[in-house]
Design a protein around this motif. Structure first.
Motif, short mmCIF file in Angstrom:
data_model
loop_
_atom_site.label_atom_id
_atom_site.label_comp_id
_atom_site.label_asym_id
_atom_site.label_seq_id
_atom_site.Cartn_x
_atom_site.Cartn_y
_atom_site.Cartn_z
N MET A 112 14.76 -11.58 7.81
CA MET A 112 15.32 -12.05 9.13
C MET A 112 16.67 -12.55 8.60
O MET A 112 17.75 -12.20 9.40
N GLY A 113 16.85 -13.16 7.50
CA GLY A 113 18.03 -13.43 7.16
C GLY A 113 19.14 -12.44 6.80
O GLY A 113 20.28 -12.53 7.25
N SER A 114 18.41 -11.43 6.25
CA SER A 114 19.45 -10.23 5.91
C SER A 114 19.93 -9.36 7.05
O SER A 114 20.73 -8.78 7.25
N MET A 115 19.09 -9.60 8.53
CA MET A 115 19.46 -9.00 9.71
C MET A 115 20.17 -9.96 10.46
O MET A 115 20.25 -9.49 11.87
N GLY A 116 20.74 -11.11 10.22
CA GLY A 116 21.54 -12.05 10.79
C GLY A 116 20.91 -13.07 11.69
O GLY A 116 21.51 -13.73 12.70
N TYR A 117 19.52 -13.43 11.35
CA TYR A 117 19.05 -14.69 11.96
C TYR A 117 20.04 -15.91 11.65
O TYR A 117 20.23 -16.33 10.53
N VAL A 118 20.08 -16.85 12.70
CA VAL A 118 20.66 -18.18 12.39
C VAL A 118 19.94 -18.78 13.39
O VAL A 118 19.74 -18.63 14.51
N ALA A 119 19.59 -20.15 12.86
CA ALA A 119 18.61 -21.01 13.51
C ALA A 119 19.20 -21.76 14.55
O ALA A 119 20.45 -21.96 14.69
N GLY A 120 18.70 -21.78 15.87
CA GLY A 120 18.96 -22.50 17.06
C GLY A 120 20.11 -21.86 17.70
O GLY A 120 20.52 -22.30 18.64
N GLN A 121 20.32 -20.50 17.51
CA GLN A 121 21.26 -19.81 18.41
C GLN A 121 20.63 -18.59 18.93
O GLN A 121 19.69 -18.14 18.46
N SER A 122 21.34 -18.12 19.97
CA SER A 122 20.95 -16.87 20.64
C SER A 122 21.20 -15.67 19.55
O SER A 122 22.22 -15.75 18.73
N GLN A 123 20.02 -14.87 19.40
CA GLN A 123 20.16 -14.09 18.14
C GLN A 123 20.47 -12.40 18.53
O GLN A 123 20.53 -12.11 19.89
N THR A 124 21.24 -11.94 17.74
CA THR A 124 21.75 -10.48 18.06
C THR A 124 20.56 -9.66 17.88
O THR A 124 19.52 -10.01 17.43
N ALA A 125 20.95 -8.37 18.35
CA ALA A 125 19.77 -7.26 18.58
C ALA A 125 19.18 -7.09 17.17
O ALA A 125 18.00 -7.00 17.12
N SER A 126 20.19 -7.03 16.03
CA SER A 126 19.61 -6.91 14.80
C SER A 126 18.67 -7.67 14.50
O SER A 126 17.55 -7.69 13.59
N ALA A 127 18.97 -9.05 14.61
CA ALA A 127 18.22 -10.27 14.11
C ALA A 127 16.73 -10.23 14.88
O ALA A 127 15.70 -10.54 14.24
N LEU A 128 16.94 -9.94 16.15
CA LEU A 128 15.52 -9.72 17.08
C LEU A 128 14.79 -8.72 16.34
O LEU A 128 13.49 -8.67 16.53
N SER A 129 15.30 -7.59 15.86
CA SER A 129 14.62 -6.35 15.24
C SER A 129 14.13 -7.10 13.96
O SER A 129 12.80 -6.48 13.87
N GLY A 130 14.50 -7.88 13.26
CA GLY A 130 14.20 -8.27 12.09
C GLY A 130 12.92 -9.16 12.39
O GLY A 130 11.98 -9.11 11.33
N ILE A 131 13.00 -9.98 13.33
CA ILE A 131 11.89 -10.83 13.70
C ILE A 131 10.68 -9.97 14.27
O ILE A 131 9.54 -10.26 13.70
N GLN A 132 10.99 -9.17 14.80
CA GLN A 132 9.82 -8.13 15.29
C GLN A 132 9.14 -7.40 14.20
O GLN A 132 8.02 -7.44 14.14
N PHE A 133 10.11 -6.79 13.23
CA PHE A 133 9.51 -6.27 12.11
C PHE A 133 8.51 -7.24 11.45
O PHE A 133 7.54 -6.79 10.95
#
Length: 448
Positions: free
Chosen positions: A389-410
């Motif tokens: 999730m970190g490598s795909m752009g996750y940032v705590a407490g913020q609206s997530q990018t499409a990449s971050a959402l894909s990382g969470i889903q995977f």
């Protein structure tokens, strides 16, 4: 009922219930870590997700080393209370205290927070191993009857499921209740409440359980303990499968809150979803019947496959809550089988080790097969999705990018799916060893 009859026959119901309390207490505290610690570190304590993931892995690698040490210590323990039982008395209060400290948030610098998190998490983990290893190592000495062990283990798993249900279902509501908007205070007080309940349950179990096995146990030299692994192929297979299960489970448990909060926008559903996990109780209760009709390795494979299929159905459900819930229930039923069986199978591998090598190291073998797998699974299962999730752009407490959402889903869907299926592979090789269990127990009885 005499001790001799109790060792070979049925264990009284009140002791089965007391045995179940040990896992209720352990899960009541430890499942808060497996389900919420990554989220606590990132969204409450204020650590970055990369730092939190690395911390979880490094501390768990260091911490996992203590698992065989606890096993060796138990094998060398000789007291008036027995070999495994006294650890419930000795460690319950320190374990509860350090669990509370792990979820306490002192006002420190970034470096100070990392050091504090490392120290409290490692000590809490070491104490968890010290009190959870006897839960498994005591089983071979509660009865020498393999069928009775399966029943005892089912009681334990039902008790553990109760602890899991309370921890995963009520943690967030209690955090909100105690914290009143202050999640730092809410987490600390919630875990403190769970700690008091866990101490009471461990003390009840200590007072009631008895190690009445006809097996004569005596302290084992450290070097000899390692010899119990030699050529113990069924033990190696069970450990491999169990490790895969706990990695997959912890990946799923640590990411479910992220998936529901950011991908589905329904964080308030997390207590409901986690609460439905308690339906694994159904499969846990069915285990003694299933293994008589099939075999332990077959039921284990079925459990892992169901756990994997449940993940795919959740993805297929997209935003359809009904389908998501059905998928989660299927996965929970599979988890009930996959979570429970290795603990009973480990008891049989203790017999195999004694038969093959002449060494009965119940503490050593079960500590690696249970506590090590749980803790290593927690570390790997918490760190890998954090890095993804970190490598795909996750940032705590913020609206997530499409990449971050894909990382969470995977991380939430596909990573557990893959690991669960890998875990089925060792079980295909276990079958030939399971066929010989009754013969081995008969030969051991003759030797004694």
């Amino acid at each position: 009922m005499s001790k001799q009859n109790e060792a070979h026959g049925s264990v009284p119901l009140h002791r089965k219930l007391s045995y179940s309390l040990t896992d209720t207490a352990g899960n009541l505290l430890y499942c808060v870590i497996s389900s919420y610690l990554l989220y606590f570190y990132t969204d409450v304590f204020g650590l970055s997700i990369g730092v939190a993931g690395t911390l979880l892995l490094v501390t768990r690698i260091l911490d996992a080393i203590d698992a065989p040490m606890w096993g060796i210590l138990i094998d060398r323990t000789k007291s008036k209370y027995g070999q495994s039982r006294p650890y419930f008395l000795w460690l319950c209060i320190p374990f509860a205290v350090f669990m509370v400290l792990t979820f306490t948030t002192p006002d420190l610098s970034e470096t100070g927070k990392i050091i504090y998190a490392c120290v409290t998490y490692i000590i809490a983990g070491v104490l968890y191993t010290g009190i959870s290893t006897p839960i498994t190592s005591i089983l071979p000495n509660l009865s020498t009857n393999s069928d009775e062990r399966v029943i005892l283990n089912s009681f334990r798993m039902v008790g553990g499921n109760v602890g899991f249900f309370i921890a995963t279902t009520f943690t967030l509501p209690l955090v909100a209740f105690f914290g009143q908007g202050n999640d730092q205070r809410g987490f600390s007080l919630t875990v403190a409440l769970f700690g008091v309940l866990a101490v009471i349950m461990f003390l009840v179990a200590f007072a009631d359980l008895r190690e009445v096995s006809a097996v004569k146990t005596k302290p084992i030299p450290i070097r000899k303990s390692f010899g119990a692994i030699k050529r113990n192929w069924p033990w190696m297979l069970v450990v491999a499968a169990n490790l895969c299960y706990w990695i997959g489970l912890n990946v799923r448990s640590s990411t479910v809150i992220y998936y529901f909060e950011y991908n589905l926008g329904s964080k308030d559903l997390v207590p409901l979803i986690n609460g439905l996990t308690s339906l694994q109780l159904i499969s846990m209760v069915l285990i003694p019947f299933c293994v008589k009709k099939l075999s332990k390795n077959t039921v284990m494979i079925v459990g892992l496959v169901l756990a994997a299929l449940g993940q795919v159905m959740i993805l297929m459900g997209s935003t359809n809550l009904t389908v998501i819930i059905i998928g989660w229930i299927i996965g929970a039923l599979g988890s009930g089988f996959a979570c429970s069986l290795p603990f009973a199978m480990l008891s049989d591998t203790v017999d195999y080790g004694e038969w093959k090598n002449g060494i009965r190291a119940s503490g050593f073998l079960t500590s690696i097969g249970s506590a090590f797998c749980i803790k290593a699974g927690s570390g790997i299962g918490g760190s890998v999705p954090a890095w993804i999730m970190g490598s795909m752009g996750y940032v705590a407490g913020q609206s997530q990018t499409a990449s971050a959402l894909s990382g969470i889903q995977f991380s939430f869907i596909w990573l557990p799916f893959i690991v669960f299926l890998i875990g089925t592979i060792p079980m295909f090789f276990y079958k030939k060893f399971e066929r010989n269990e009754h013969r081995i127990q008969g030969e051991l009885a003759a030797r004694r």
